[in-house]
Write an enzyme that holds these catalytic residues in place. Structure first.
Site, PDB file in Angstrom:
ATOM      1  N   SER A  50      -5.512  -1.677  -3.944  1.00  0.00           N
ATOM      2  CA  SER A  50      -6.885  -1.153  -3.797  1.00  0.00           C
ATOM      3  C   SER A  50      -6.923   0.171  -3.060  1.00  0.00           C
ATOM      4  CB  SER A  50      -7.749  -2.141  -3.004  1.00  0.00           C
ATOM      5  OG  SER A  50      -7.941  -3.305  -3.726  1.00  0.00           O
ATOM      6  N   HIS A  81      -9.302   0.420  -8.806  1.00  0.00           N
ATOM      7  CA  HIS A  81      -8.139   0.131  -9.658  1.00  0.00           C
ATOM      8  C   HIS A  81      -8.328   0.848 -11.007  1.00  0.00           C
ATOM      9  CE1 HIS A  81      -6.140  -3.093  -7.266  1.00  0.00           C
ATOM     10  NE2 HIS A  81      -7.348  -3.161  -6.739  1.00  0.00           N
ATOM     11  N   HIS A 103      -6.031  -9.296 -11.001  1.00  0.00           N
ATOM     12  CA  HIS A 103      -5.994 -10.351  -9.986  1.00  0.00           C
ATOM     13  C   HIS A 103      -6.400 -11.689 -10.596  1.00  0.00           C
ATOM     14  CE1 HIS A 103      -7.037  -6.501  -8.064  1.00  0.00           C
ATOM     15  NE2 HIS A 103      -6.317  -6.907  -7.052  1.00  0.00           N
ATOM     16  N   TYR A 105      -8.564 -13.670  -9.338  1.00  0.00           N
ATOM     17  CA  TYR A 105     -10.015 -13.893  -9.195  1.00  0.00           C
ATOM     18  C   TYR A 105     -10.831 -13.225 -10.297  1.00  0.00           C
ATOM     19  CZ  TYR A 105     -10.041  -9.264  -6.945  1.00  0.00           C
ATOM     20  OH  TYR A 105      -9.879  -7.933  -6.667  1.00  0.00           O
ATOM     21  N   GLU A 106     -10.194 -12.329 -11.061  1.00  0.00           N
ATOM     22  CA  GLU A 106     -10.912 -11.724 -12.194  1.00  0.00           C
ATOM     23  C   GLU A 106     -10.934 -12.674 -13.386  1.00  0.00           C
ATOM     24  OE1 GLU A 106     -10.079  -7.308 -12.695  1.00  0.00           O
ATOM     25  OE2 GLU A 106      -8.493  -7.904 -11.312  1.00  0.00           O
ATOM     26  N   ALA A 133      -3.900  -3.885  -0.188  1.00  0.00           N
ATOM     27  CA  ALA A 133      -4.788  -3.850   0.969  1.00  0.00           C
ATOM     28  C   ALA A 133      -4.840  -5.279   1.498  1.00  0.00           C
ATOM     29  CB  ALA A 133      -6.173  -3.405   0.529  1.00  0.00           C
ATOM     30  N   MET A 236      -5.191 -10.720  -1.831  1.00  0.00           N
ATOM     31  CA  MET A 236      -5.442 -11.456  -3.076  1.00  0.00           C
ATOM     32  C   MET A 236      -4.524 -10.998  -4.208  1.00  0.00           C
ATOM     33  SD  MET A 236      -9.581 -11.264  -2.841  1.00  0.00           S
ATOM     34  CE  MET A 236     -10.441 -11.463  -1.260  1.00  0.00           C
ATOM     35  N   SER A 237      -3.334 -10.538  -3.857  1.00  0.00           N
ATOM     36  CA  SER A 237      -2.456  -9.993  -4.911  1.00  0.00           C
ATOM     37  C   SER A 237      -0.992 -10.103  -4.495  1.00  0.00           C
ATOM     38  CB  SER A 237      -2.803  -8.516  -5.134  1.00  0.00           C
ATOM     39  OG  SER A 237      -2.449  -7.759  -3.998  1.00  0.00           O
ATOM     40  N   ASN A 260      -8.808  -4.242   7.274  1.00  0.00           N
ATOM     41  CA  ASN A 260      -9.853  -4.902   8.085  1.00  0.00           C
ATOM     42  C   ASN A 260      -9.192  -5.995   8.922  1.00  0.00           C
ATOM     43  OD1 ASN A 260      -9.667  -6.087   5.202  1.00  0.00           O
ATOM     44  ND2 ASN A 260     -10.556  -7.766   6.382  1.00  0.00           N
ATOM     45  N   HIS A 274     -15.614  -5.205   0.765  1.00  0.00           N
ATOM     46  CA  HIS A 274     -14.697  -4.398  -0.066  1.00  0.00           C
ATOM     47  C   HIS A 274     -14.833  -2.893   0.228  1.00  0.00           C
ATOM     48  CE1 HIS A 274     -11.873  -3.800  -3.308  1.00  0.00           C
ATOM     49  NE2 HIS A 274     -12.711  -3.033  -3.987  1.00  0.00           N
TER      50      HIS A 274
HETATM   51  N1  HPA Z   1      -8.778 -10.976   2.905  1.00  0.00           N
HETATM   52  C1  HPA Z   1      -8.283 -11.053   1.644  1.00  0.00           C
HETATM   53  N2  HPA Z   1      -7.988  -9.990   0.932  1.00  0.00           N
HETATM   54  C2  HPA Z   1      -8.163  -8.782   1.477  1.00  0.00           C
HETATM   55  C3  HPA Z   1      -8.653  -8.638   2.781  1.00  0.00           C
HETATM   56  C4  HPA Z   1      -8.978  -9.789   3.532  1.00  0.00           C
HETATM   57  O1  HPA Z   1      -9.431  -9.745   4.674  1.00  0.00           O
HETATM   58  N3  HPA Z   1      -8.701  -7.303   3.040  1.00  0.00           N
HETATM   59  C5  HPA Z   1      -8.232  -6.675   1.936  1.00  0.00           C
HETATM   60  N4  HPA Z   1      -7.909  -7.567   0.974  1.00  0.00           N
END
Ligand code: HPA
Length: 300
Positions: A50, A81, A103, A105-106, A133, A236-237, A260, A274
């Protein structure tokens, strides 16, 4: 009906096409069709997470192909992306870079997500850099830190969500591959050396990445659980691609950008989003580019 016919029938009947049917021959055909379209002969692959696709801007002799033009390639629906395969020179080395990834989740089947890695392998890629990320579970990590991945936790794997589930073709790799050395010690050392040379030590970390399905960010309890399990960052990847790269004998380097801090307190007002992920990606993008560029240039 033969098993292969049943597989094809199931693929046609399901809403989301499963690519359990992407055989060695299918992957070879896709790899060959790409090599027929470009002059480049890459031996290093880079998957950009990301907001990190800007690395493509510094490639020389660029040749680009949109995922939508490639048979079977999953097209990401997520902002940040771009969905392009970019061939070119980085630090004098022939590389192929994925600007964006798909991903779970898509709605993509895990077998579809990893198709590009197998295609890279059959195009001649031997070393794979995977970036993402991630949220910081380790409370010593700051937003903007870069974490070298030393190991991972495949949480969906507990429910058999693993791209290696299904018939195994030994031409890709063994039925039961070890996974305790997925992240090359050699590449981690080279990365640390260049981070130091580039004066990045103050924001470099090393740790364990956990893969979760998403798309919801984690609850406080989930974050606390991950902390106890020894996880430093979560996202998530990455893990499906790394498992497949490891299976087919690629040397892998994983890098997370901590975008984060995960929420660890029940009464916290802080929430993950996001936009923050993309913003941090943009701020650190140049450092990530410099670092990966330096490491790639150093590889033989
Ligand atoms: N959690 C899951 N996926 C992420 C996060 C997070 O805090 N930050 C960036 N991708």
């Amino acid at each position: 009906m033969a098993t292969s016919e049943v597989n094809i029938f199931c693929r046609q009947m399901s809403g989301i096409e499963s690519d359990k049917g992407y055989s060695y021959d299918d992957v070879s055909r896709i790899a060959k069709s790409l090599l027929d379209r470009v002059k480049s002969r890459p031996h290093i692959g880079i998957i950009c997470g990301s907001g990190l696709g800007g690395l493509a801007d510094v490639l020389e002799n660029k040749e680009e192909i949109s995922y939508s033009e490639i048979e079977g390639f999953p097209v990401s629906t997520v902002p940040g992306h771009a969905g392009r395969l970019v061939f070119g020179l980085l630090g004098g080395q022939q590389v192929v870079l994925m600007q964006g990834r798909a991903h779970l989740y898509e709605g993509y089947d895990v077998h579809k997500i990893i198709l590009p890695v197998r295609v890279m392998k059959l195009m001649g890629v031997r070393i794979l850099f995977v970036t993402n990320a991630a949220g910081g579970i380790n409370q010593d990590f700051k937003v903007g830190d870069i974490m070298i991945i030393k190991d991972h936790f495949n949480m969906p794997g507990f429910a058999a969500v693993n791209p290696l589930v299904g018939p195994n073709d030994d031409r890709f790799g063994p039925r039961f591959p070890p996974a305790s050395q997925c992240y090359s010690l050699r590449l981690r050392e080279i990365l640390r050396k260049h981070a130091e040379k580039l004066g990045m030590n103050s924001f470099m970390q090393e740790g364990v990445y956990c893969f979760l399905g998403g798309p919801s960010f984690e609850t406080v309890t989930e974050c606390r659980f991950l902390k106890v399990a020894g996880v430093d960052a979560t996202g998530m990847s990455t893990v499906p691609e790394v498992l497949v790269a490891n299976h087919c004998g690629m040397e892998v380097c994983g890098i997370s950008l901590i975008t984060n801090s995960c929420v660890m307190e029940y009464d916290s007002k802080q929430v993950a989003n996001h936009e923050e992920v993309l913003e941090t990606g943009e701020k650190r993008a140049k450092d990530m580019q410099k670092l990966i560029g330096a490491v790639v240039a150093d590889l033989s």
